[in-house]
Design a protein around this motif. Structure first.
Motif, PDB file in Angstrom:
ATOM      1  N   MET A 260      13.219  -0.349   9.722  1.00  0.00           N
ATOM      2  CA  MET A 260      13.346   0.255   8.430  1.00  0.00           C
ATOM      3  C   MET A 260      12.548  -0.523   7.394  1.00  0.00           C
ATOM      4  SD  MET A 260      15.268   2.804   7.460  1.00  0.00           S
ATOM      5  CE  MET A 260      16.224   3.446   6.176  1.00  0.00           C
ATOM      6  N   VAL A 261      12.686  -1.832   7.426  1.00  0.00           N
ATOM      7  CA  VAL A 261      11.955  -2.664   6.478  1.00  0.00           C
ATOM      8  C   VAL A 261      10.464  -2.628   6.799  1.00  0.00           C
ATOM      9  CG1 VAL A 261      11.716  -5.023   5.604  1.00  0.00           C
ATOM     10  CG2 VAL A 261      13.959  -4.124   6.101  1.00  0.00           C
ATOM     11  N   GLN A 262      10.129  -2.499   8.064  1.00  0.00           N
ATOM     12  CA  GLN A 262       8.719  -2.422   8.444  1.00  0.00           C
ATOM     13  C   GLN A 262       8.062  -1.189   7.845  1.00  0.00           C
ATOM     14  OE1 GLN A 262       9.391  -2.440  12.627  1.00  0.00           O
ATOM     15  NE2 GLN A 262       9.035  -4.635  12.810  1.00  0.00           N
ATOM     16  N   ALA A 263       8.755  -0.073   7.875  1.00  0.00           N
ATOM     17  CA  ALA A 263       8.215   1.151   7.283  1.00  0.00           C
ATOM     18  C   ALA A 263       8.094   1.016   5.773  1.00  0.00           C
ATOM     19  CB  ALA A 263       9.099   2.332   7.638  1.00  0.00           C
ATOM     20  N   ALA A 264       9.043   0.355   5.142  1.00  0.00           N
ATOM     21  CA  ALA A 264       8.976   0.144   3.690  1.00  0.00           C
ATOM     22  C   ALA A 264       7.793  -0.737   3.316  1.00  0.00           C
ATOM     23  CB  ALA A 264      10.274  -0.476   3.198  1.00  0.00           C
ATOM     24  N   VAL A 265       7.539  -1.765   4.100  1.00  0.00           N
ATOM     25  CA  VAL A 265       6.381  -2.627   3.843  1.00  0.00           C
ATOM     26  C   VAL A 265       5.090  -1.842   4.054  1.00  0.00           C
ATOM     27  CG1 VAL A 265       5.103  -4.602   4.781  1.00  0.00           C
ATOM     28  CG2 VAL A 265       7.512  -4.806   4.272  1.00  0.00           C
TER      29      VAL A 265
ATOM     30  N   LEU B  60       4.648   1.426   3.683  1.00  0.00           N
ATOM     31  CA  LEU B  60       4.472   2.361   2.566  1.00  0.00           C
ATOM     32  C   LEU B  60       4.082   1.642   1.276  1.00  0.00           C
ATOM     33  CD1 LEU B  60       7.412   4.836   3.170  1.00  0.00           C
ATOM     34  CD2 LEU B  60       4.974   5.314   3.342  1.00  0.00           C
ATOM     35  N   THR B  61       4.682   0.492   1.029  1.00  0.00           N
ATOM     36  CA  THR B  61       4.339  -0.272  -0.171  1.00  0.00           C
ATOM     37  C   THR B  61       2.904  -0.767  -0.114  1.00  0.00           C
ATOM     38  OG1 THR B  61       6.637  -0.980  -0.354  1.00  0.00           O
ATOM     39  CG2 THR B  61       5.005  -2.237  -1.594  1.00  0.00           C
ATOM     40  N   GLY B  62       2.516  -1.333   1.013  1.00  0.00           N
ATOM     41  CA  GLY B  62       1.141  -1.810   1.162  1.00  0.00           C
ATOM     42  C   GLY B  62       0.126  -0.684   1.094  1.00  0.00           C
ATOM     43  N   ALA B  63       0.460   0.462   1.674  1.00  0.00           N
ATOM     44  CA  ALA B  63      -0.449   1.607   1.613  1.00  0.00           C
ATOM     45  C   ALA B  63      -0.574   2.126   0.191  1.00  0.00           C
ATOM     46  CB  ALA B  63       0.039   2.715   2.547  1.00  0.00           C
ATOM     47  N   GLY B  64       0.517   2.097  -0.553  1.00  0.00           N
ATOM     48  CA  GLY B  64       0.454   2.525  -1.951  1.00  0.00           C
ATOM     49  C   GLY B  64      -0.424   1.617  -2.788  1.00  0.00           C
TER      50      GLY B  64
ATOM     51  N   LEU C 281      -8.718   5.811   2.763  1.00  0.00           N
ATOM     52  CA  LEU C 281      -8.918   5.432   4.160  1.00  0.00           C
ATOM     53  C   LEU C 281      -8.317   4.063   4.487  1.00  0.00           C
ATOM     54  CD1 LEU C 281     -10.112   6.502   6.790  1.00  0.00           C
ATOM     55  CD2 LEU C 281     -12.226   5.308   6.210  1.00  0.00           C
ATOM     56  N   PRO C 282      -8.532   3.035   3.662  1.00  0.00           N
ATOM     57  CA  PRO C 282      -7.847   1.762   3.950  1.00  0.00           C
ATOM     58  C   PRO C 282      -6.325   1.878   3.877  1.00  0.00           C
ATOM     59  CG  PRO C 282      -9.669   1.378   2.464  1.00  0.00           C
ATOM     60  CD  PRO C 282      -9.512   2.863   2.597  1.00  0.00           C
ATOM     61  N   ALA C 283      -5.827   2.699   2.966  1.00  0.00           N
ATOM     62  CA  ALA C 283      -4.374   2.884   2.863  1.00  0.00           C
ATOM     63  C   ALA C 283      -3.821   3.555   4.110  1.00  0.00           C
ATOM     64  CB  ALA C 283      -4.036   3.702   1.625  1.00  0.00           C
ATOM     65  N   ALA C 284      -4.518   4.557   4.610  1.00  0.00           N
ATOM     66  CA  ALA C 284      -4.083   5.231   5.835  1.00  0.00           C
ATOM     67  C   ALA C 284      -4.135   4.280   7.022  1.00  0.00           C
ATOM     68  CB  ALA C 284      -4.946   6.456   6.095  1.00  0.00           C
ATOM     69  N   ALA C 285      -5.155   3.426   7.066  1.00  0.00           N
ATOM     70  CA  ALA C 285      -5.269   2.458   8.152  1.00  0.00           C
ATOM     71  C   ALA C 285      -4.132   1.444   8.107  1.00  0.00           C
ATOM     72  CB  ALA C 285      -6.622   1.753   8.080  1.00  0.00           C
ATOM     73  N   PHE C 286      -3.806   0.960   6.914  1.00  0.00           N
ATOM     74  CA  PHE C 286      -2.710   0.003   6.759  1.00  0.00           C
ATOM     75  C   PHE C 286      -1.389   0.630   7.182  1.00  0.00           C
ATOM     76  CE2 PHE C 286       0.487  -2.412   4.493  1.00  0.00           C
ATOM     77  CZ  PHE C 286       0.036  -3.719   4.596  1.00  0.00           C
TER      78      PHE C 286
ATOM     79  N   GLY D 106      -2.031  -4.123   8.407  1.00  0.00           N
ATOM     80  CA  GLY D 106      -0.743  -3.428   8.370  1.00  0.00           C
ATOM     81  C   GLY D 106       0.160  -3.842   9.513  1.00  0.00           C
ATOM     82  N   ALA D 107      -0.425  -4.001  10.700  1.00  0.00           N
ATOM     83  CA  ALA D 107       0.361  -4.423  11.854  1.00  0.00           C
ATOM     84  C   ALA D 107       0.895  -5.836  11.657  1.00  0.00           C
ATOM     85  CB  ALA D 107      -0.486  -4.339  13.121  1.00  0.00           C
ATOM     86  N   LEU D 108       0.060  -6.717  11.136  1.00  0.00           N
ATOM     87  CA  LEU D 108       0.485  -8.094  10.922  1.00  0.00           C
ATOM     88  C   LEU D 108       1.578  -8.181   9.861  1.00  0.00           C
ATOM     89  CD1 LEU D 108       0.067 -11.094  11.554  1.00  0.00           C
ATOM     90  CD2 LEU D 108      -1.618 -11.133   9.720  1.00  0.00           C
ATOM     91  N   SER D 109       1.431  -7.435   8.793  1.00  0.00           N
ATOM     92  CA  SER D 109       2.462  -7.490   7.749  1.00  0.00           C
ATOM     93  C   SER D 109       3.797  -6.943   8.254  1.00  0.00           C
ATOM     94  CB  SER D 109       2.004  -6.733   6.505  1.00  0.00           C
ATOM     95  OG  SER D 109       1.902  -5.359   6.774  1.00  0.00           O
ATOM     96  N   ALA D 110       3.767  -5.866   9.022  1.00  0.00           N
ATOM     97  CA  ALA D 110       5.006  -5.315   9.574  1.00  0.00           C
ATOM     98  C   ALA D 110       5.628  -6.266  10.592  1.00  0.00           C
ATOM     99  CB  ALA D 110       4.745  -3.959  10.222  1.00  0.00           C
TER     100      ALA D 110
END
Length: 109
Positions: A1-6, A8-12, A21-26, A92-96
């Motif tokens: 759950m927190v991974q998805a929130a991170v 979405l926040t990072g993509a925003g 494109l970078p947001a979608a990749a993240f 994105g993978a590393l942050s999650a």
């Protein structure tokens, strides 16, 4: 759950700073990690908690193998199949992954 929130926040933040494109990749990278951990949880904790030790260990091994297969295949598909920028997918993978390690209960004691 927190991974998805991170994710979405990072993509925003990336959508505002660098574009779509970078947001979608993240977001794809974070989603792949969240899906891998969900697979692990389904395989290990989604079953009866009362079982012999051998069966529980087998569930742990199978869950771990499935988690890394989902993560590996998802990252390859995101980077090569969808053509998303590899740096942002891995970011994105590393942050999650890091937020899941920070949120482990044994680290919060």
């Amino acid at each position: 759950m927190v991974q998805a929130a991170v994710g979405l926040t990072g993509a925003g933040v990336l959508a505002l700073a660098a574009g779509g494109l970078p947001a979608a990749a993240f977001l794809a990278g974070a989603t792949v990690i969240a899906a891998g951990f969900a697979m692990f949880g389904w395989r290990t904790a989604g079953r009866s908690p009362v079982a012999p030790a051998g069966r529980m260990f087998a569930r742990l091994l199978v869950g771990t193998a499935l988690k890394w297969l989902v993560i590996g295949a998802g990252l390859v598909l995101a980077m090569h199949g969808a053509g998303l920028p590899a740096g942002f997918v891995l970011g994105g993978a590393l942050s999650a992954f890091l937020v899941s390690m920070i949120g482990l209960p044994w680290l919060l004691r």
